[in-house]
Design a protein around this motif. Sequence first.
Motif, short mmCIF file in Angstrom:
data_model
loop_
_atom_site.label_atom_id
_atom_site.label_comp_id
_atom_site.label_asym_id
_atom_site.label_seq_id
_atom_site.Cartn_x
_atom_site.Cartn_y
_atom_site.Cartn_z
N ASN A 133 15.68 3.88 -23.23
CA ASN A 133 15.77 4.89 -24.28
C ASN A 133 17.20 5.23 -24.66
O ASN A 133 17.43 5.79 -25.73
CB ASN A 133 15.02 6.16 -23.85
N HIS A 134 18.15 4.88 -23.80
CA HIS A 134 19.57 5.09 -24.10
C HIS A 134 20.26 3.79 -24.50
O HIS A 134 21.50 3.72 -24.50
CB HIS A 134 20.28 5.74 -22.91
N GLY A 135 19.48 2.77 -24.82
CA GLY A 135 20.06 1.55 -25.32
C GLY A 135 20.73 0.69 -24.28
O GLY A 135 21.58 -0.15 -24.61
N ASP A 176 33.14 -11.59 -18.85
CA ASP A 176 32.91 -10.39 -19.64
C ASP A 176 31.56 -10.54 -20.31
O ASP A 176 31.41 -11.27 -21.30
CB ASP A 176 34.01 -10.19 -20.68
N LEU A 177 30.57 -9.86 -19.77
CA LEU A 177 29.21 -9.99 -20.30
C LEU A 177 29.04 -9.28 -21.63
O LEU A 177 28.12 -9.58 -22.38
CB LEU A 177 28.20 -9.44 -19.28
N GLU A 178 29.92 -8.34 -21.95
CA GLU A 178 29.81 -7.63 -23.22
C GLU A 178 30.25 -8.52 -24.38
O GLU A 178 29.60 -8.57 -25.43
CB GLU A 178 30.65 -6.35 -23.19
N LEU A 179 31.33 -9.22 -24.22
CA LEU A 179 31.80 -10.12 -25.27
C LEU A 179 30.96 -11.38 -25.36
O LEU A 179 30.82 -11.98 -26.42
CB LEU A 179 33.26 -10.50 -25.02
N GLY A 208 26.36 -1.44 -21.70
CA GLY A 208 25.24 -2.35 -21.84
C GLY A 208 24.25 -2.33 -20.69
O GLY A 208 23.06 -2.59 -20.89
N LEU A 209 24.72 -2.02 -19.48
CA LEU A 209 23.88 -2.10 -18.29
C LEU A 209 23.80 -0.75 -17.59
O LEU A 209 24.74 0.04 -17.64
CB LEU A 209 24.45 -3.14 -17.31
N ARG A 210 22.68 -0.52 -16.92
CA ARG A 210 22.54 0.68 -16.11
C ARG A 210 21.67 0.36 -14.90
O ARG A 210 20.61 -0.24 -15.05
CB ARG A 210 21.93 1.84 -16.91
N ASP A 234 24.01 -12.91 -21.02
CA ASP A 234 25.07 -11.95 -21.29
C ASP A 234 24.47 -10.89 -22.22
O ASP A 234 23.33 -11.01 -22.67
CB ASP A 234 26.33 -12.60 -21.87
N LEU A 235 25.22 -9.86 -22.51
CA LEU A 235 24.66 -8.75 -23.28
C LEU A 235 24.30 -9.13 -24.71
O LEU A 235 23.24 -8.71 -25.20
CB LEU A 235 25.61 -7.56 -23.23
N PRO A 236 25.10 -9.90 -25.44
CA PRO A 236 24.65 -10.31 -26.77
C PRO A 236 23.32 -11.05 -26.75
O PRO A 236 22.44 -10.81 -27.58
CB PRO A 236 25.79 -11.21 -27.26
N ARG A 237 23.13 -11.94 -25.77
CA ARG A 237 21.87 -12.68 -25.72
C ARG A 237 20.72 -11.81 -25.21
O ARG A 237 19.57 -11.98 -25.64
CB ARG A 237 22.04 -13.93 -24.85
N LEU A 238 20.99 -10.88 -24.32
CA LEU A 238 19.95 -9.94 -23.89
C LEU A 238 19.46 -9.10 -25.06
O LEU A 238 18.26 -8.86 -25.21
CB LEU A 238 20.48 -9.04 -22.77
#
Length: 381
Positions: free
Chosen positions: A154-156, A80-83, A139-141, A91-95
Motif C-alpha cells: 500500500n506504500h508502493g 544498484d537495484l533501483e537503477l 523500493g523495498l521494505r 531489480d526494481l524496474p523489472r519488479l
Amino acid sequence: MAELQDELDTTVEVPEPDPPVAWPVSAPPAPGAHPLAEAAPGPAPGTDPLARAHALLADHPVADGYSGLPWALADLPWFDLELGESAVDTDLPRLREGHVGALFWSLHLPEGLAGDRAVGATMERLDLARTVVHAHPEGLRMARGAAEIADARNHGRVAVVLGPAGAAALGDSLGILRGLHSLGLRVLTLTGVSWAGEAGLTRFGEEVLREMNRLGVLADLSGASDATIGRALAVSKAPLVFTRSAARALRPHPANLPDEVLTELGAANGLCLVPLTAEQTGPCVRDVADHLDHVRALAGAECVGLSGTYDSGAARPQDLADASCYPNLVAELISRGWSSSDLALLTWGNVQRVLRGAEFTARAAQQRRAPSTARITDLDG
C-alpha cells in the motif's frame, strides 16, 4: 553482523509516513465475496489478454514465493537495484514492470554445509539481505507477516520476506530457530538433516515442526522425502507450503508432486508454488500454465501460487526470462478462461492466506505451549 544484533530486539516500530502508493489499492470485497480474492471489477472481456493482465496485476500484484537474489548479489562487488542491474534477473524496474508486490528471499546454502558453518553462513546471508533492503528504501521494505506485506504494498514498496532457509541453518537447535525467527525468518525447508530425511521426521523433527507452528514459521516441503511430507501433513497445525514444486504427472522432476500429494495438500489447505523454470515446468509459458491448470484442478484454486525462482541459476521458459514477465503468464491464463477471482488468489491472495494461517496457529499455540527446550540428543539419541 551488528545489524543482526539490533534486530534481536523485537519491539515493533511504527513506520514513518511514505509517499503515495505506486499500485492502486482495490476496494474491500463485497458482502459474501471470497475474503482472499479482494475482488475488484475486471477489465472488459473484449480487451487484449496482456492489457487485461496488467490491469489485474495492478490490483493483485504477484507474491513471488522464491527468489535467489541474495545468492546472486553475494558475488557482485557493486550493484544498484533501483537503477537496474543487468547481472541479475531481478531489480526494481523489472519488479515494477512485472507487478511484483512481495518476494520471498531464499537463504538456502550450498550443499555440504552443516553444523556451525551452516548457521554462520545463514546469518551472513540474512545480514546481506537486510543490507540490500536498507540500501533501497524507496523500493523495498522488510516484512515479517501478512499485515506488513500488505502495508508495504500500500506504500508502493516491494515487501521482502526472509526464507526459505535450509534446515541445516538451525544447527539442530530450537534456540537458534527462535533466534532466526526474531530476525525475520518465516519459511524453513525440511530437508538435508538427520531429523527430516528419507525415513521421515524423527521425534526431534516433529518437535521442530511443533515449535515452528508455535512461532509462525512456515514449513517448506519442496524436495522433502515422501515420508517427511506425509508426517508433516499429519503433525502440522499450520498450512504447509511447497516453494518450488510443479506437477509430476506433467514433468517427472523429483521436486514435483504426484497427484495424490496435490490432492492431500488441497485437503490440508496448503500451498503449492509452481516454479517458472524450464527444468521443472517446461520450455515455454504454455507449459507453466499447464502445470498451474493441473495443480488448480487437483488441489483447488486456493492452493496454487507462483514461484519465480529467479536468480537461482535455473533456465527459464520462453517469455518468462526475468521478473518483469509475469504479465505474459497471467495473459496466457486469461486466454484459458481463468476468472479474475482465481487469478487474484494465484498472484496474491493464497500467499496471504497461508501467512495469516500460520500467524493464527502461532497465537493459539503460544497460549498453551511454552518455548520448547528439547534437544536432539534427548529425543533421537
